[in-house]
Scaffold this active site. Structure first.
Site, PDB file in Angstrom:
ATOM      1  N   CYS A  97       0.838  -1.201   0.000  1.00 51.81           N
ATOM      2  CA  CYS A  97       0.000   0.000   0.000  1.00 51.81           C
ATOM      3  C   CYS A  97       0.874   1.252   0.000  1.00 51.81           C
ATOM      4  CB  CYS A  97      -0.886   0.045   1.251  1.00 51.81           C
ATOM      5  SG  CYS A  97      -1.942  -1.395   1.502  1.00 51.81           S
ATOM      6  N   ASP A 149      19.853  37.654 -12.993  1.00 53.20           N
ATOM      7  CA  ASP A 149      18.573  37.934 -13.640  1.00 53.20           C
ATOM      8  C   ASP A 149      18.023  39.273 -13.141  1.00 53.20           C
ATOM      9  OD1 ASP A 149      16.095  36.613 -15.157  1.00 53.20           O
ATOM     10  OD2 ASP A 149      15.329  37.543 -13.323  1.00 53.20           O
TER      11      ASP A 149
END
Length: 500
Positions: A38, A450
């Protein structure tokens, strides 16, 4: 070899008892008394701790003789975030397996891409994942088969072929072994779905899928970035979904991706069903769906400047790419120009050199596949409306992609690829790092030069010079690519807004 979470029994038991979905995909619980495995969040009553054993992969559970739980469907868990945040050989191998390399090229092909012997690759995967490359690829084929069985009306023989099985018999045996049901019984148990719009005659049918993710997920900058930078003909935002064409190993495809509260709605149309597994894997990578947002955000919250940004919109993802070479070409076209100008340059390239395709949606605007490096090999750089230096950079990039001296892909070594990019004329840190972040998936790639990042840093009171900001950002490692998303999102640029 890295020590996996499955070895921490006490922590795993706590996760299972609390049904904590954050750990789905990190490990799997095999129950000795029932013979099933599971996901940690399985809704059934947890077994006694002495009846639980933990495995690092579904393939390891299957190798140990356990069957997938019919209730929690562990084979549909989000992938382990380990494989997209690490740069070692095991993580690179897992990314390549997810991209179908073993099915197409076998274990020798996987080993060659990694630069190791087949024995070394098998030993490393077995040690960390409890299964070798063939077993891991088999588990992936089983998951694809289940998806096709439950969501399509394709004949079982076609499904076996599409999922990558060598024969119908192998397909039947694998499905029975993994799911404890015959393929026909698996289809009979599947919930009935409302059929979507019919495809035009001669058009491949579309598949509607639900792509799971780990919560939380803030979709605005993720889809906003993809929509704002969309190249006309290849990408578009329409009817609440990001749509694009896909170049795939056996053909091409079209995908529409739309955010939902607990999943991403995915609609795929493929010219060859064998590309389903690869297409899903690339869409998951594009949207960074296997990330661990809790780990990312917990680290970034330790910075008092970032903490309010994280608390306001937790779970930001890094918008990535479905084709690494395509993104590298687009990054060069976008050097030192606006988003709109970059789209215009790319659209001209697509119209002239892209492969025409027919959009299965009669109202759609997808017309081309983005040109491959091979298609651009004979391009005269002088025809590009770019400065001379950037035309030279473009030509160099295409040449090294075509001759193979630069390989950009899911199995790339991030440091090696970045170093090779920086060695090319015209490639500075910004271009190399944006390719590392968006195309190669490096979660720690950073863009201190940037302009948007420097502006955000200045407005937030962070150091704004590249050197000082890089020094400050050391505390954000290994998640600086996610810090970039939070910093970018302080601006009102369209890339940060979910399109309407």
């Amino acid at each position: 070899m890295q020590k996996g979470m499955h070895t921490d029994t006490e922590r795993c038991v706590r996760a299972v008892r609390s049904k904590d979905a954050r750990f789905d995909g990190w490990f799997f619980t095999a129950v000795l008394t029932t013979g099933i495995y599971c996901r940690p969040s399985c809704p059934v009553v947890p077994p006694k701790p002495e009846n639980m054993v933990f495995h690092p992969s579904a393939a390891a559970c299957q190798q140990a003789g356990f069957r997938a739980c019919k209730r929690c469907r562990p084979d549909t868990s989000p992938g382990s975030p380990e494989w997209n945040q690490r740069a070692d050989a095991v993580a690179r191998a897992m990314r390549l397996i997810a991209d179908g390399t073993v099915d197409r090229e076998g274990v020798p092909g996987l080993a060659a891409r990694l630069g190791y012997s087949t024995r070394q690759v098998e030993r490393q995967l077995l040690a960390e994942l409890g299964a070798g490359p063939l077993a891991l690829a088999r588990a992936q084929r089983a998951q694809t088969a289940r998806l096709l069985i439950e969501t399509t009306t394709l004949p079982m023989a076609e499904i076996a072929f599409a999922a990558g099985f060598s024969s119908v018999r192998t397909f039947n045996d694998t499905v029975r072994e993994v799911f404890a049901l015959a393929p026909s019984d698996l289809r009979a148990r599947a919930p009935k779905r409302t059929p979507g719009p019919a495809a035009a005659p001669g058009t491949p049918a579309a598949l509607s899928l639900r792509l799971p993710f780990r919560a939380p997920l803030t979709p605005d900058n993720l889809f906003g970035h993809l929509a704002a930078t969309a190249v006309p003909g290849v990408e578009e935002w329409r009817d609440g979904a990001y749509r694009r064409t896909l170049r795939l190993p056996h053909g091409h495809g079209f995908v529409a991706l739309a955010p939902r509260p607990d999943h991403i709605a995915c609609r795929l149309t493929l010219t060859d069903p064998r590309d389903l597994t690869v297409a899903i894997s690339r869409c998951r990578r594009l949207l960074d769906l296997d990330a661990d947002p809790v780990a990312v955000d917990d680290r970034l919250r330790t910075d008092p400047v970032l903490a309010p940004l994280v608390d306001k919109a937790p779970g930001r993802r890094v918008p990535r790419a479905v084709d690494e070479a395509e993104f590298a070409v687009r990054a060069v076209l976008g050097q030192q120009v606006s988003t709109a100008a970059a789209r215009t340059h790319a659209a001209r390239l697509v119209t002239a050199y892209g492969e025409p395709v027919d959009d299965p949606d009669p109202e759609g605007g997808l017309t081309h596949l983005f040109p491959s490096p091979g298609a651009l090999a004979d391009l005269d750089p002088g025809t590009l409306a770019l400065p001379r230096a950037r035309r030279a950079t473009f030509a160099t990039l295409v040449r090294v992609l075509v001759d193979g001296s630069l390989r950009l892909g899911v199995g790339s070594d991030w440091s090696e690829a970045r170093a090779k990019l920086l060695a090319l004329p015209g490639f500075g840190p910004w271009t190399a790092d944006v390719i590392a972040m968006r195309a190669l998936g490096d979660p720690d790639a950073f863009l201190p030069t940037d302009l948007g990042i420097r502006r955000a840093a200045r407005e937030l009171g962070l150091p704004s010079t590249p050197a000082a900001l890089t020094a400050h950002a050391a505390a954000w490692r290994p998640w600086r690519a996610y810090a970039v998303q939070y910093l970018w999102a302080t601006d009102s640029h369209p890339i940060n807004l979910l399109p309407t």
